[in-house]
Design a protein around this motif. Structure first.
Motif, PDB file in Angstrom:
ATOM      1  N   MET A   1       0.836  -1.174   0.000  1.00 33.17           N
ATOM      2  CA  MET A   1       0.000   0.000   0.000  1.00 33.17           C
ATOM      3  C   MET A   1       0.885   1.244   0.000  1.00 33.17           C
ATOM      4  SD  MET A   1      -3.284   0.351   2.454  1.00 33.17           S
ATOM      5  CE  MET A   1      -4.225  -1.028   1.903  1.00 33.17           C
ATOM      6  N   ALA A   2       0.469   2.278  -0.654  1.00 32.94           N
ATOM      7  CA  ALA A   2       1.282   3.495  -0.778  1.00 32.94           C
ATOM      8  C   ALA A   2       1.425   4.212   0.552  1.00 32.94           C
ATOM      9  CB  ALA A   2       0.633   4.416  -1.798  1.00 32.94           C
ATOM     10  N   ASN A   3       2.529   4.950   0.689  1.00 30.25           N
ATOM     11  CA  ASN A   3       2.706   5.775   1.881  1.00 30.25           C
ATOM     12  C   ASN A   3       1.596   6.791   1.966  1.00 30.25           C
ATOM     13  OD1 ASN A   3       5.026   4.574   2.794  1.00 30.25           O
ATOM     14  ND2 ASN A   3       6.380   6.067   1.878  1.00 30.25           N
ATOM     15  N   SER A   4       1.404   7.286   3.139  1.00 34.92           N
ATOM     16  CA  SER A   4       0.340   8.264   3.315  1.00 34.92           C
ATOM     17  C   SER A   4       0.646   9.533   2.540  1.00 34.92           C
ATOM     18  CB  SER A   4       0.161   8.591   4.793  1.00 34.92           C
ATOM     19  OG  SER A   4       1.123   9.521   5.202  1.00 34.92           O
ATOM     20  N   ILE A   5      -0.382  10.231   2.209  1.00 33.96           N
ATOM     21  CA  ILE A   5      -0.270  11.475   1.464  1.00 33.96           C
ATOM     22  C   ILE A   5       0.562  12.479   2.247  1.00 33.96           C
ATOM     23  CG2 ILE A   5      -1.598  13.415   0.554  1.00 33.96           C
ATOM     24  CD1 ILE A   5      -3.930  11.373   0.191  1.00 33.96           C
ATOM     25  N   LEU A   6       0.374  12.517   3.548  1.00 38.94           N
ATOM     26  CA  LEU A   6       1.086  13.473   4.392  1.00 38.94           C
ATOM     27  C   LEU A   6       2.598  13.247   4.361  1.00 38.94           C
ATOM     28  CD1 LEU A   6       0.960  15.787   6.413  1.00 38.94           C
ATOM     29  CD2 LEU A   6       0.604  14.102   8.209  1.00 38.94           C
ATOM     30  N   VAL A   7       3.038  12.016   4.553  1.00 37.61           N
ATOM     31  CA  VAL A   7       4.467  11.716   4.562  1.00 37.61           C
ATOM     32  C   VAL A   7       5.072  12.012   3.199  1.00 37.61           C
ATOM     33  CG1 VAL A   7       6.194   9.896   4.833  1.00 37.61           C
ATOM     34  CG2 VAL A   7       4.265  10.010   6.398  1.00 37.61           C
ATOM     35  N   SER A   9       4.012  14.143   0.956  1.00 39.34           N
ATOM     36  CA  SER A   9       4.058  15.581   0.696  1.00 39.34           C
ATOM     37  C   SER A   9       5.183  16.245   1.481  1.00 39.34           C
ATOM     38  CB  SER A   9       2.713  16.243   0.999  1.00 39.34           C
ATOM     39  OG  SER A   9       2.416  16.190   2.372  1.00 39.34           O
ATOM     40  N   ILE A  10       5.457  15.771   2.689  1.00 38.23           N
ATOM     41  CA  ILE A  10       6.560  16.317   3.475  1.00 38.23           C
ATOM     42  C   ILE A  10       7.893  15.996   2.790  1.00 38.23           C
ATOM     43  CG2 ILE A  10       7.836  16.086   5.652  1.00 38.23           C
ATOM     44  CD1 ILE A  10       5.108  15.712   7.034  1.00 38.23           C
ATOM     45  N   LYS A  11       8.053  14.750   2.333  1.00 35.87           N
ATOM     46  CA  LYS A  11       9.274  14.370   1.632  1.00 35.87           C
ATOM     47  C   LYS A  11       9.448  15.201   0.366  1.00 35.87           C
ATOM     48  CE  LYS A  11      10.133  10.098   0.883  1.00 35.87           C
ATOM     49  NZ  LYS A  11      10.006   8.657   0.626  1.00 35.87           N
ATOM     50  N   LYS A  12       8.369  15.405  -0.361  1.00 37.55           N
ATOM     51  CA  LYS A  12       8.416  16.202  -1.594  1.00 37.55           C
ATOM     52  C   LYS A  12       8.854  17.628  -1.283  1.00 37.55           C
ATOM     53  CE  LYS A  12       5.600  17.786  -5.434  1.00 37.55           C
ATOM     54  NZ  LYS A  12       4.259  17.929  -5.971  1.00 37.55           N
ATOM     55  N   TYR A  13       8.322  18.188  -0.202  1.00 35.52           N
ATOM     56  CA  TYR A  13       8.699  19.551   0.201  1.00 35.52           C
ATOM     57  C   TYR A  13      10.202  19.650   0.459  1.00 35.52           C
ATOM     58  CZ  TYR A  13       9.325  23.643   3.153  1.00 35.52           C
ATOM     59  OH  TYR A  13       9.790  24.816   3.696  1.00 35.52           O
ATOM     60  N   ILE A  84      26.222  21.861   4.956  1.00 38.37           N
ATOM     61  CA  ILE A  84      25.215  21.784   6.013  1.00 38.37           C
ATOM     62  C   ILE A  84      23.815  21.535   5.450  1.00 38.37           C
ATOM     63  CG2 ILE A  84      24.069  23.071   7.867  1.00 38.37           C
ATOM     64  CD1 ILE A  84      26.653  24.544   8.345  1.00 38.37           C
ATOM     65  N   PHE A  85      23.379  22.421   4.568  1.00 38.77           N
ATOM     66  CA  PHE A  85      21.994  22.400   4.107  1.00 38.77           C
ATOM     67  C   PHE A  85      21.614  21.063   3.465  1.00 38.77           C
ATOM     68  CE2 PHE A  85      18.486  23.796   1.293  1.00 38.77           C
ATOM     69  CZ  PHE A  85      17.656  24.353   2.251  1.00 38.77           C
ATOM     70  N   TYR A  86      22.410  20.607   2.500  1.00 38.92           N
ATOM     71  CA  TYR A  86      22.100  19.338   1.838  1.00 38.92           C
ATOM     72  C   TYR A  86      22.204  18.167   2.806  1.00 38.92           C
ATOM     73  CZ  TYR A  86      22.094  21.467  -2.836  1.00 38.92           C
ATOM     74  OH  TYR A  86      21.803  22.216  -3.946  1.00 38.92           O
ATOM     75  N   CYS A  87      23.164  18.221   3.722  1.00 41.34           N
ATOM     76  CA  CYS A  87      23.303  17.140   4.714  1.00 41.34           C
ATOM     77  C   CYS A  87      22.053  17.038   5.585  1.00 41.34           C
ATOM     78  CB  CYS A  87      24.519  17.378   5.597  1.00 41.34           C
ATOM     79  SG  CYS A  87      26.082  17.208   4.729  1.00 41.34           S
ATOM     80  N   ILE A  88      21.543  18.182   6.004  1.00 45.27           N
ATOM     81  CA  ILE A  88      20.345  18.185   6.844  1.00 45.27           C
ATOM     82  C   ILE A  88      19.140  17.688   6.056  1.00 45.27           C
ATOM     83  CG2 ILE A  88      18.713  19.689   8.050  1.00 45.27           C
ATOM     84  CD1 ILE A  88      21.165  21.376   8.909  1.00 45.27           C
ATOM     85  N   LEU A  89      18.983  18.153   4.817  1.00 44.73           N
ATOM     86  CA  LEU A  89      17.866  17.676   3.988  1.00 44.73           C
ATOM     87  C   LEU A  89      17.929  16.171   3.784  1.00 44.73           C
ATOM     88  CD1 LEU A  89      17.579  20.419   1.205  1.00 44.73           C
ATOM     89  CD2 LEU A  89      16.104  20.086   3.193  1.00 44.73           C
ATOM     90  N   ASP A  90      19.125  15.656   3.518  1.00 49.32           N
ATOM     91  CA  ASP A  90      19.291  14.211   3.325  1.00 49.32           C
ATOM     92  C   ASP A  90      18.948  13.444   4.596  1.00 49.32           C
ATOM     93  OD1 ASP A  90      20.060  14.668   0.734  1.00 49.32           O
ATOM     94  OD2 ASP A  90      22.213  14.451   1.127  1.00 49.32           O
ATOM     95  N   LYS A  91      19.393  13.954   5.738  1.00 53.73           N
ATOM     96  CA  LYS A  91      19.089  13.282   7.014  1.00 53.73           C
ATOM     97  C   LYS A  91      17.589  13.279   7.280  1.00 53.73           C
ATOM     98  CE  LYS A  91      23.430  13.889   9.428  1.00 53.73           C
ATOM     99  NZ  LYS A  91      23.817  12.562   9.806  1.00 53.73           N
ATOM    100  N   ILE A  92      16.918  14.375   6.987  1.00 55.86           N
ATOM    101  CA  ILE A  92      15.475  14.459   7.217  1.00 55.86           C
ATOM    102  C   ILE A  92      14.739  13.462   6.326  1.00 55.86           C
ATOM    103  CG2 ILE A  92      13.423  15.914   6.907  1.00 55.86           C
ATOM    104  CD1 ILE A  92      15.180  18.293   7.824  1.00 55.86           C
ATOM    105  N   THR A  93      15.042  13.450   5.029  1.00 58.16           N
ATOM    106  CA  THR A  93      14.334  12.529   4.130  1.00 58.16           C
ATOM    107  C   THR A  93      14.662  11.077   4.451  1.00 58.16           C
ATOM    108  OG1 THR A  93      16.040  12.891   2.441  1.00 58.16           O
ATOM    109  CG2 THR A  93      14.017  14.173   2.226  1.00 58.16           C
ATOM    110  N   ASN A  94      15.922  10.790   4.804  1.00 58.32           N
ATOM    111  CA  ASN A  94      16.276   9.418   5.196  1.00 58.32           C
ATOM    112  C   ASN A  94      15.550   8.998   6.464  1.00 58.32           C
ATOM    113  OD1 ASN A  94      17.983   9.073   3.019  1.00 58.32           O
ATOM    114  ND2 ASN A  94      19.807   9.682   4.143  1.00 58.32           N
TER     115      ASN A  94
END
Length: 154
Positions: A1-7, A9-13, A84-94
């Motif tokens: 089943m697909a991930n929730s719309i909320l998760v 959309s957050i990853k997409k952001y 910093i910026f890309y590292c933080i984005l990568d950590k958040i999405t991971n």
């Protein structure tokens, strides 16, 4: 089943923040905030004498490694973005993938309780959520039918 719309959309952001125009806005905002708070930008600091850090005696036996932030201070915008910026984005999405990837059925069940969801009150979508939280599966179908009738527009 697909991930929730909320998760999703957050990853997409967060992935969209990799756009050069977006991260330039973040860098400029961080610079402005530091100026407003009287924080000197690293590029404006006079080179200070570096003091070699001593490892505490109790930790000498263990491997000691400085963090990325301690190794270098980002001075220029491109160093800030890549260091910093890309590292933080990568950590958040991971972290989103790690935390919500295995529970996508349960999260989809939660999102199916949202009236704006395409799967609103769908039994098959809510079932994994109900099982995970030991819901009364026997009554679930009938309760969902009643909820759908109650929620229908007049």
């Amino acid at each position: 089943m697909a991930n929730s719309i909320l998760v999703e959309s957050i990853k997409k952001y967060f992935l969209e923040l990799r756009n050069p125009e977006k991260h330039k806005l973040f860098y400029n905002e961080a610079t402005n905030i530091s100026k407003n708070c009287n924080i000197t930008h690293p590029s404006e600091k006079v080179k200070q004498r570096r003091i070699k850090k001593k490892i505490p005696k109790g930790l000498e036996k263990f491997v000691y490694e400085n963090s990325i932030m301690e190794k270098q201070v980002p001075i220029k915008e491109n160093e800030f973005i890549s260091g910093i910026f890309y590292c933080i984005l990568d950590k958040i999405t991971n972290e989103l993938d790690k935390r919500f990837g295995d529970n996508s059925d349960i999260i989809s069940g939660i999102s199916a309780l949202n009236p704006e969801s395409l799967t609103f009150l769908t039994y098959d979508t809510i079932l994994p959520f109900a099982r995970a939280y030991l819901g009364d599966i026997e009554c679930l179908k009938s309760e969902l039918k009643i909820l759908k009738k109650v929620h229908e527009p007049l």
